[in-house]
Design a protein around this motif. Sequence first.
Motif, PDB file in Angstrom:
ATOM      1  N   ALA A 403      32.696   2.664 -68.982  1.00 28.68           N
ATOM      2  CA  ALA A 403      32.674   3.497 -67.780  1.00 28.68           C
ATOM      3  C   ALA A 403      34.066   3.631 -67.175  1.00 28.68           C
ATOM      4  CB  ALA A 403      31.711   2.897 -66.761  1.00 28.68           C
ATOM      5  N   ALA A 404      34.798   2.518 -67.103  1.00 26.23           N
ATOM      6  CA  ALA A 404      36.145   2.551 -66.533  1.00 26.23           C
ATOM      7  C   ALA A 404      37.077   3.409 -67.380  1.00 26.23           C
ATOM      8  CB  ALA A 404      36.689   1.132 -66.409  1.00 26.23           C
ATOM      9  N   LEU A 405      36.984   3.267 -68.687  1.00 27.28           N
ATOM     10  CA  LEU A 405      37.845   4.040 -69.586  1.00 27.28           C
ATOM     11  C   LEU A 405      37.512   5.525 -69.545  1.00 27.28           C
ATOM     12  CD1 LEU A 405      37.889   1.588 -72.634  1.00 27.28           C
ATOM     13  CD2 LEU A 405      39.659   1.903 -70.899  1.00 27.28           C
ATOM     14  N   ALA A 406      36.241   5.841 -69.229  1.00 25.58           N
ATOM     15  CA  ALA A 406      35.832   7.248 -69.168  1.00 25.58           C
ATOM     16  C   ALA A 406      36.105   7.866 -67.801  1.00 25.58           C
ATOM     17  CB  ALA A 406      34.351   7.371 -69.503  1.00 25.58           C
ATOM     18  N   GLY A 407      36.509   7.054 -66.835  1.00 23.93           N
ATOM     19  CA  GLY A 407      36.861   7.585 -65.529  1.00 23.93           C
ATOM     20  C   GLY A 407      35.773   7.533 -64.480  1.00 23.93           C
ATOM     21  N   LEU A 408      34.659   6.855 -64.738  1.00 26.34           N
ATOM     22  CA  LEU A 408      33.634   6.690 -63.698  1.00 26.34           C
ATOM     23  C   LEU A 408      34.181   5.800 -62.588  1.00 26.34           C
ATOM     24  CD1 LEU A 408      30.356   6.204 -65.776  1.00 26.34           C
ATOM     25  CD2 LEU A 408      30.920   8.124 -64.293  1.00 26.34           C
ATOM     26  N   ARG A 409      33.747   6.069 -61.357  1.00 30.27           N
ATOM     27  CA  ARG A 409      34.266   5.272 -60.250  1.00 30.27           C
ATOM     28  C   ARG A 409      33.184   5.042 -59.203  1.00 30.27           C
ATOM     29  NH1 ARG A 409      38.324  10.158 -58.576  1.00 30.27           N
ATOM     30  NH2 ARG A 409      36.967  11.271 -57.110  1.00 30.27           N
ATOM     31  N   VAL A 410      33.483   4.115 -58.286  1.00 33.63           N
ATOM     32  CA  VAL A 410      32.540   3.774 -57.223  1.00 33.63           C
ATOM     33  C   VAL A 410      32.218   5.020 -56.404  1.00 33.63           C
ATOM     34  CG1 VAL A 410      32.233   2.433 -55.108  1.00 33.63           C
ATOM     35  CG2 VAL A 410      33.305   1.384 -57.112  1.00 33.63           C
ATOM     36  N   GLY A 411      30.923   5.212 -56.121  1.00 33.58           N
ATOM     37  CA  GLY A 411      30.485   6.376 -55.363  1.00 33.58           C
ATOM     38  C   GLY A 411      29.919   7.479 -56.221  1.00 33.58           C
ATOM     39  N   ASP A 412      30.208   7.469 -57.525  1.00 32.73           N
ATOM     40  CA  ASP A 412      29.643   8.473 -58.427  1.00 32.73           C
ATOM     41  C   ASP A 412      28.129   8.319 -58.497  1.00 32.73           C
ATOM     42  OD1 ASP A 412      32.114   9.479 -58.950  1.00 32.73           O
ATOM     43  OD2 ASP A 412      32.320   8.607 -60.950  1.00 32.73           O
ATOM     44  N   GLU A 481      31.703  11.951 -71.083  1.00 32.09           N
ATOM     45  CA  GLU A 481      31.246  11.410 -72.367  1.00 32.09           C
ATOM     46  C   GLU A 481      31.798   9.998 -72.554  1.00 32.09           C
ATOM     47  OE1 GLU A 481      32.171  12.480 -76.929  1.00 32.09           O
ATOM     48  OE2 GLU A 481      30.989  14.029 -75.901  1.00 32.09           O
ATOM     49  N   LEU A 482      30.920   9.093 -72.951  1.00 34.35           N
ATOM     50  CA  LEU A 482      31.346   7.721 -73.238  1.00 34.35           C
ATOM     51  C   LEU A 482      30.424   7.128 -74.297  1.00 34.35           C
ATOM     52  CD1 LEU A 482      29.012   5.951 -71.685  1.00 34.35           C
ATOM     53  CD2 LEU A 482      30.452   6.282 -69.697  1.00 34.35           C
ATOM     54  N   THR A 483      30.802   5.946 -74.778  1.00 34.99           N
ATOM     55  CA  THR A 483      30.022   5.280 -75.825  1.00 34.99           C
ATOM     56  C   THR A 483      29.540   3.927 -75.318  1.00 34.99           C
ATOM     57  OG1 THR A 483      31.335   6.347 -77.544  1.00 34.99           O
ATOM     58  CG2 THR A 483      30.035   4.424 -78.196  1.00 34.99           C
ATOM     59  N   PRO A 484      28.229   3.762 -75.096  1.00 35.22           N
ATOM     60  CA  PRO A 484      27.720   2.447 -74.658  1.00 35.22           C
ATOM     61  C   PRO A 484      28.062   1.370 -75.685  1.00 35.22           C
ATOM     62  CG  PRO A 484      26.027   4.142 -74.418  1.00 35.22           C
ATOM     63  CD  PRO A 484      27.153   4.753 -75.216  1.00 35.22           C
ATOM     64  N   ARG A 485      28.349   0.174 -75.191  1.00 35.83           N
ATOM     65  CA  ARG A 485      28.714  -0.929 -76.067  1.00 35.83           C
ATOM     66  C   ARG A 485      27.478  -1.749 -76.432  1.00 35.83           C
ATOM     67  NH1 ARG A 485      32.176  -3.915 -71.255  1.00 35.83           N
ATOM     68  NH2 ARG A 485      30.421  -4.188 -69.820  1.00 35.83           N
TER      69      ARG A 485
END
Length: 762
Positions: A403-412, A481-485
């Motif tokens: 999530a962090a690498l994809a740019g998600l942030r607090v409040g989304d 877009e991201l890839t769950p671990r």
Amino acid sequence: MSSLYSLIETIYWFIQPSHWPTILKVGGGLSFVIFVHELGHFLVAKACGVRCDKFYVGFDWPLGRGLDWLLSLPLKPFGKSVKFFQYFIPDSLVKFKAGETVYGIGIVPLGGYVKMLGQDDDPSQASAEMKILERQRKLEAAGQAVPDDERISDERARELLDPRSYQTKSVPQRLAIITAGVIMNVIFAFLMAVLAYSIGVDKGVTEIGRVYAGGPAWKAGLQPGDKVISIAGEPVQYFEDLMAHVQFKNVDNPKDIPFVVKRPGVEKPIELKITPDTSAGAPVILVGPASSLKVAGVDEFGKYGRMTDPKIKDEERPKDKDIVTKVNGAKVEDHDAWDKLLRENRGKPITITVEREAKNQPAGDTVANKEERTFELPPVKKRTLGLVMTLGPIVSVQPDSPAALAGLRVGDQLTQLDGQPLGDPETLEERLRELADKPVKLTVKRNTLSSALSELLGTIAERLGEKPKSEGSEPSEKVIELTPRALGRTPSSQASLPLESIGVCCDVTPVISAIVPDSPAEKAGLKAGQTVAEIQLLKATKPMPEKLFAVGDSEPIPIMQKATDKKKLIWSSVDELLQDADPSRKVKLILKKEDKEEKAQEVILEPAASDSEYILGRDIYFHGATETVKYPFGEAVSEGFKTTGEKLMMVVGFLRQIGSRISPKNLGGPVAIATQAGMAANSGFSSLLLFLVMLSANLAVVNMLPIPVLDGGHVVFLLYEWVTGKPMPAKIFEFLMYIGVLMLMTLMLFVLGLDFGLISRR
């Protein structure tokens, strides 16, 4: 009425023969610590030539006569009195006289004392009495009359003049007598620690088993499986040391504490900086120990529980200290393998093989014989209300996560997964796990203003009684877009909902977004859009084993909107609440009023088994992963010395932080101490010894606090007398003693209130 039930339950617990061994161990251990303390005073007093009239563990108060006095109060106008309890309640359980001293065990188990000849808590009074006695003897020698109000009794005169009286001893001698109890506690704490390490002690390994999502350790990047090597440059050997370091050390520099960990698959140690969270009343980093394959017990309501079938014999159910060796015939090496097999067999019955010590061990056999037992564990369906709640915004993002690498942030605000509605937030993590290592598309709503600024403006508007303005902060929608671990362990939650596979935590708001068809919620007429304000567990239908009464109604628990509100229950925790409760307990939901005039709606639901969701644990619990620490005598002495010093410093660290980083509600009274002692006693003799080391350290440090009435207060008075050459003035001494008594009484009432639930620890 609930307090009366609790008292009756406590008495009922004590009279059951199965609990007597634990009661004897705990009573013996606690009495020993008190005995050692008083023995210090006694031995040094004897060495200084002081006559000791009594040596008691416990107090020989006339409890029976006191109760009779209370009963006699209504009869006093008629000149009558009651004499009943004094014939059945003795002042002492045991007493005998040897030489000039009466030794005994008092009826009131709240401490102990040594009664020394001439001992008076007020040295200035003794000094004044000596002056009166000198004047009295002069008048008598001159043949003059002595007024009655200025006469010292013959018995008191003998005490004051007796060379074996406490008051006739020098200040250094009296200091030695007063401090001897504390010194003896420290000495015996050391000896008990040496004995424990010589016998062998089970210590928790430093491997992290659980990292609570959203907590300090999670935010810093600590992971399950990491082994903590050092904290703030100090080596850490066992999990107990880790917890003690977090709570009682780094008091002056509690932020960004450096942790060095060894991570599986990573060659070099990793350094992380963690700031403990103190919002719950004590410094914590929110981690749990690794689990072993040693069974700790089974759910009372599961297949092998006594509430399900009380006729099952203990030998026919998994029990304490069984070791799980196989699942469906395949060997399991550790708890990670156990978790993996449970996930792979979700919804299917499994067969476990356990290794158990043989019941009839041959006499003199030093190698324990083992026997194998096999048990079938059916899938355990989750209990559900049929409510689908609304996923709230992201409240925390883990560093270096997908999530962090994809740019998600607090409040989304997450709204869709691969173009489809998110569905039930409680099952979202499991669905993301099934997509591990595959790219997914998350639809996100994001305010154009920063989330922090937006939330701040909203809070200000709400406090002013206005609706938050949305101008300039309309949410924009975007697809990330991201890839769950892939993760080997089930995520743990402290307050918010963890989506561990992508590395975020979200709120789950108490707003109903959907109702599961044919569920308890639908049958009760609940609708989407309603908000749950409170939840309450209602009375159980039958008592638990070894109890007289079924569990009564719980207090209604307010449901909070955000994870930042620590005084209420976040909806994510309701699921855990349902699974842990007695299945016979129904649930009352109190719905939020739409307007002030509307009456709050109450709905009673009976949780039902889910059609598709299962509890992974299969109603079986495990001990934490430990290793047995046993040293030869020389090393045991060194380790005992180290442990005693650490325990003393832990108590000092705890006291330093009371009221700042540690809430006074973490204190414990006699009930809490006895409970902890019981747990230690059930874990083995060595564990009980180490608990007594900690208790002795507590007694030593607390007794030396400069509080009148305690040993430390008497030390201060004696030092004053040594420096000034005269006792502290009587009025000042009396005032300070009243303050000391008031402080101790207030503290005792406070901790008893905590012990008996009259004061909430929340």
